[in-house]
Write a protein that holds these residues in place. Structure first.
Motif, short mmCIF file in Angstrom:
data_model
loop_
_atom_site.label_atom_id
_atom_site.label_comp_id
_atom_site.label_asym_id
_atom_site.label_seq_id
_atom_site.Cartn_x
_atom_site.Cartn_y
_atom_site.Cartn_z
N PRO A 25 0.81 -1.23 0.00
CA PRO A 25 0.00 0.00 0.00
C PRO A 25 0.84 1.28 0.00
N LEU A 26 0.49 2.20 -0.87
CA LEU A 26 1.07 3.54 -0.89
C LEU A 26 -0.07 4.52 -0.64
N ALA B 222 -0.92 -1.07 -4.20
CA ALA B 222 -2.23 -0.44 -3.97
C ALA B 222 -1.98 1.04 -3.72
N ILE B 223 -2.41 1.88 -4.65
CA ILE B 223 -2.01 3.29 -4.65
C ILE B 223 -3.23 4.19 -4.53
N ASP B 224 -3.14 5.15 -3.64
CA ASP B 224 -4.17 6.17 -3.51
C ASP B 224 -3.93 7.25 -4.57
N PRO B 225 -4.87 7.46 -5.48
CA PRO B 225 -4.66 8.48 -6.52
C PRO B 225 -4.48 9.88 -5.96
N GLN C 295 3.84 -3.40 -13.80
CA GLN C 295 3.54 -4.25 -12.66
C GLN C 295 2.05 -4.20 -12.31
N CYS C 296 1.66 -5.08 -11.39
CA CYS C 296 0.28 -5.12 -10.91
C CYS C 296 0.01 -3.88 -10.06
N VAL C 297 -1.08 -3.18 -10.37
CA VAL C 297 -1.43 -1.95 -9.66
C VAL C 297 -2.94 -1.97 -9.37
N VAL C 298 -3.29 -1.64 -8.15
CA VAL C 298 -4.68 -1.44 -7.74
C VAL C 298 -4.84 0.03 -7.39
#
Length: 723
Positions: free
Chosen positions: A196-197, A254-257, A302-305
């Motif tokens: 998570p970022l 998992a990135i918060d826009p 890479q895999c990104v959510v």
């Protein structure tokens, strides 16, 4: 005599009760809270295999009490292996109650750490203990997950030897103590880790409409990016990938826009609001650019959510009726691709607490195929294997509840002197699940806390350990993207969402206010603001900062802190008021003379916005004055228009009337302008009285003439008769 004895007994009893209920002395309270804080830097090895002969624990201790502590020494203690999942859960939730702390089966000899430690002072430590069967070693004689504790003893000033601090954690063991170890399973568990970022909380509170620099609540993000939590999360992966790029195969970012958009904003210049309300220059531009470049490099291919914007509280927004804003929070995830040039998996949602209410899940599924990354224990009626089909257009990929729980920091303990390592606990439960109690070919998704606060050394050890398990073929890398995009393998009846989940949401008082503000900003976009051919500015671009501000106000970061959510909503309302105030109406500076009952009232409307505005002109209630009809006007961008308000005047004299602008639905756009009027026209009552009086006058004059004529006729008749 008996009365005296009775009184004496009561006095003694009262004194005893006072002693029993009196507050603990400061020294006793300090002992309960722990005199030393133990900070773990490294524990090696993290998993005991056949090659391991000793275990080394390094870190530092800090005197958090108010007394000097002398003769500090430490030893390693262990309890018996934990065979069942429930025992693991208890050890994770209550680390101070494991038998490694209270009833150790094996203890090493004490090793000196420091002669003395003054209050506030720190000192490093390094303890090494053998693992074999010898006296003083840990004697790990069979595979399992063991509770271990690093126990510190010392002598507080004015006191005696006592435990002054401890570190309690779990240690996975694969070696059997007889020269062998647990063999790799024929079908190893497939493991993937969400990375998570997400910022601790939203920062941006103002986005000026005139192109000025945005304003942040504080400059804490700069510190996080330059060497703090977010720096460690990125740097640990970067270093691990530099040593062995295959580590990226088992990660999904998992990135918060909102985070990456805010960081990009920092690179372009920003201001920070201080505690006293002043604006100062932000200092994190350079660190922001470096961090953003490293993230873009890591996530490429890479895999990104993409998480909901600002990690919005989706169920709370749904409950408040802000359905469109809830959907916007999810759709704003496209900002990740815009900033990082990475393609997030569409329709994947990782909700807070690992679950969604049925209404929110159904609304998301109505828009597109949605996959919920859900806590495994929240799925009901499970059949088959993951991923699961919940309903039409709605799937679920579970992450392991036990591992997720162990990676979360322990928040409730009755002995603050005992610390734990959530990362080590997470690795222990991962080994338990994948190696010691494996399910053949199981898909194991690991979900750390979304605002993971592990140190850089702990994060590096976490990645190295997973990579080591993969090298030894205990686990294999799993692509989360292949699970999400592939066919479902099982079914589930739904997701549980209980009272505790609903209680954890942002309170209705806050979300109802957010929903009301959202209704206003949508009205502006749909019915009030229009593109002007001369300016070519999209109204949606003008209102976008308001929408994003409302999403920030609904962040799950504010769960438990509703006042902070309210303050963000207030910032949006202030910006909205500032935007609307740029449309104004003014009347003549001198009194307007109304010469007739339908004389118009002149006003002038100005629009300082770069878009055209449609507004409704409103007249205040004034006796003897009413507008002919509702007047809607469209005011050009950066321009003004004059209008004459048709009215009906039914009075004369001097009076005033208020004029203001609203949207067609009644949202106030401008302040009130007062117009002074001087009416010389005759109203209907005045005219009626005048005409009535004139009629009476004519009647009276006619009557008088009639009488005169009759009198003359009589006089003439009398004269004729006399003759």
């Amino acid at each position: 005599m008996s009365e005296r004895l009775r009184r004496t007994g009561l006095a003694v009893l009262a004194a005893v009760l006072v002693v029993l209920v009196a507050p603990l002395p400061r020294a006793v309270a300090a002992q309960q809270e722990g005199r030393l804080r133990v900070d773990l830097d490294q524990l090696a090895p993290r998993v005991i295999d056949l090659a391991a002969t000793a275990i080394t624990v390094t870190g530092s201790i800090t005197n958090t009490g108010d007394r000097r502590v002398s003769d500090i020494e430490a030893r390693l203690q262990r309890g018996g292996p934990l065979e069942e999942e429930n025992a693991l859960r208890e050890a994770i939730d209550q680390p101070q109650q494991t038998d490694a702390i209270s009833r150790p089966q094996v203890s090493s000899t004490f090793q000196p750490v420091a002669e003395a430690l003054e209050p506030g002072a720190s000192v490093p430590f390094s303890i090494t203990v053998a693992l074999g069967p010898d006296r003083g070693a840990l004697r790990l004689d069979k595979p399992g997950v063991y509770p271990v504790a690093l126990n510190f003893n010392g002598v507080p000033e004015f006191g005696r030897t006592e435990r002054v601090g401890a570190l309690s954690t779990l240690l996975p063991v694969l070696a059997d103590g007889a020269g062998g170890q647990v063999p790799p399973p024929a079908q190893p568990s497939r493991v993937t880790v969400l990375w998570p970022l997400v910022d601790d909380r939203p920062r941006q509170v103002q986005t000026p409409l005139d192109g000025g620099r945005p304003v942040f609540t504080d400059d804490g993000l700069s510190a996080s990016l330059s060497g703090g939590r977010l720096f460690s999360l990125v740097d640990s992966v970067r270093k691990a990938a530099t040593d062995n790029a295959t580590v990226l195969r088992s990660l999904c970012f998992a990135i918060d826009p909102d985070l990456v958009a805010t960081v990009r904003t920092m690179t372009e210049g920003y201001q920070v609001r201080t505690a006293d309300g002043r604006l100062v220059e932000g200092s994190g531009g350079r660190a922001a650019q470096l961090w953003l470049d490293r993230v873009a490099e890591l996530v490429r291919g890479q895999c990104v959510v993409a998480m909901p914007h600002s990690d919005a509280d989706l169920p709370a927004l749904t409950r408040a009726g802000a359905i469109n804003l809830m959907a916007d929070a999810v759709e704003l995830g496209a900002g990740v691709q815009e900033v990082l040039d990475a393609r997030p998996m569409p329709g994947v949602v990782w909700p807070a607490r690992g679950t969604l209410d049925g209404t929110t899940a159904g609304l998301l599924a109505n828009v597109r195929r949605t996959t919920v990354l859900a806590e495994s224990g929240r799925l009901t009626g499970v059949q088959g294997q993951a991923p699961y089909r919940l309903s039409d257009n709605l799937d679920a990929v579970p992450y392991d509840q036990l591992v997720a729980r162990s990676l979360s920091p322990v928040t409730t303990r009755d002995d603050a002197a005992v610390k734990t390592s959530s990362v080590q606990n997470g690795l222990a439960t991962l080994v338990f699940r994948s190696v010691l109690r494996p399910t053949p070919d199981q898909a194991l998704v690991v979900a750390p806390p979304r605002r993971w606060n592990a140190g850089s050394a702990e994060l590096a050890a976490f990645l190295q350990t997973i990579q080591g398990l993969e090298v030894q073929r205990y686990v294999s890398a799993l692509s989360l993207q292949s699970m999400v995009e592939g066919p479902t393998q099982g079914t589930a009846a739904g997701l549980s969402y209980d009272v505790a989940d609903a209680t954890a949401e942002l309170p209705t008082a806050v979300t109802a206010r957010i929903a009301e503000d959202d209704g206003v900003q949508r009205e502006l976009t749909n019915d009030v603001l229009f593109e002007d051919d001369t300016k070519l500015v999209e109204p949606s671009a003008l209102v976008q900062p308001l929408k994003e501000g409302l999403v920030r106000a609904s962040s799950t970061a504010w769960r438990g802190a509703p006042d902070r959510a309210s303050s963000f909503a207030t910032e949006v309302e202030n910006q909205m008021a500032a935007l609307l105030s740029r449309v104004s109406v003014v009347g003549p500076t001198i009194p307007v003379s109304l010469a007739s009952s339908n004389s118009p009232i002149p006003i002038f409307i100005t629009n300082d916005l770069p878009v055209a505005v449609q507004a409704k002109i409103n007249l205040g209630g004034s006796p003897g004055l009413r507008p002919d009809e509702t007047m809607l006007v469209r005011v050009p961008a950066k321009g003004g228009i004059q209008r004459y308000l048709d009215t009906k005047v039914t009075r004369s004299g001097k009076f005033s009337v208020d004029v203001w602008l609203t949207t067609e639905r009644g949202t106030r756009l401008s302040g009130t302008s007062r117009v002074d009027l001087n009416s010389t026209s005759y109203g209907s009552i005045t005219l009626a009285v005048t005409f009535t009086a004139a009629g009476v006058l004519v009647l009276l004059v006619g009557l008088r003439l009639f009488r005169k004529i009759r009198a003359r006729q009589r006089a003439a008749a009398e004269t004729a008769s006399d003759l």
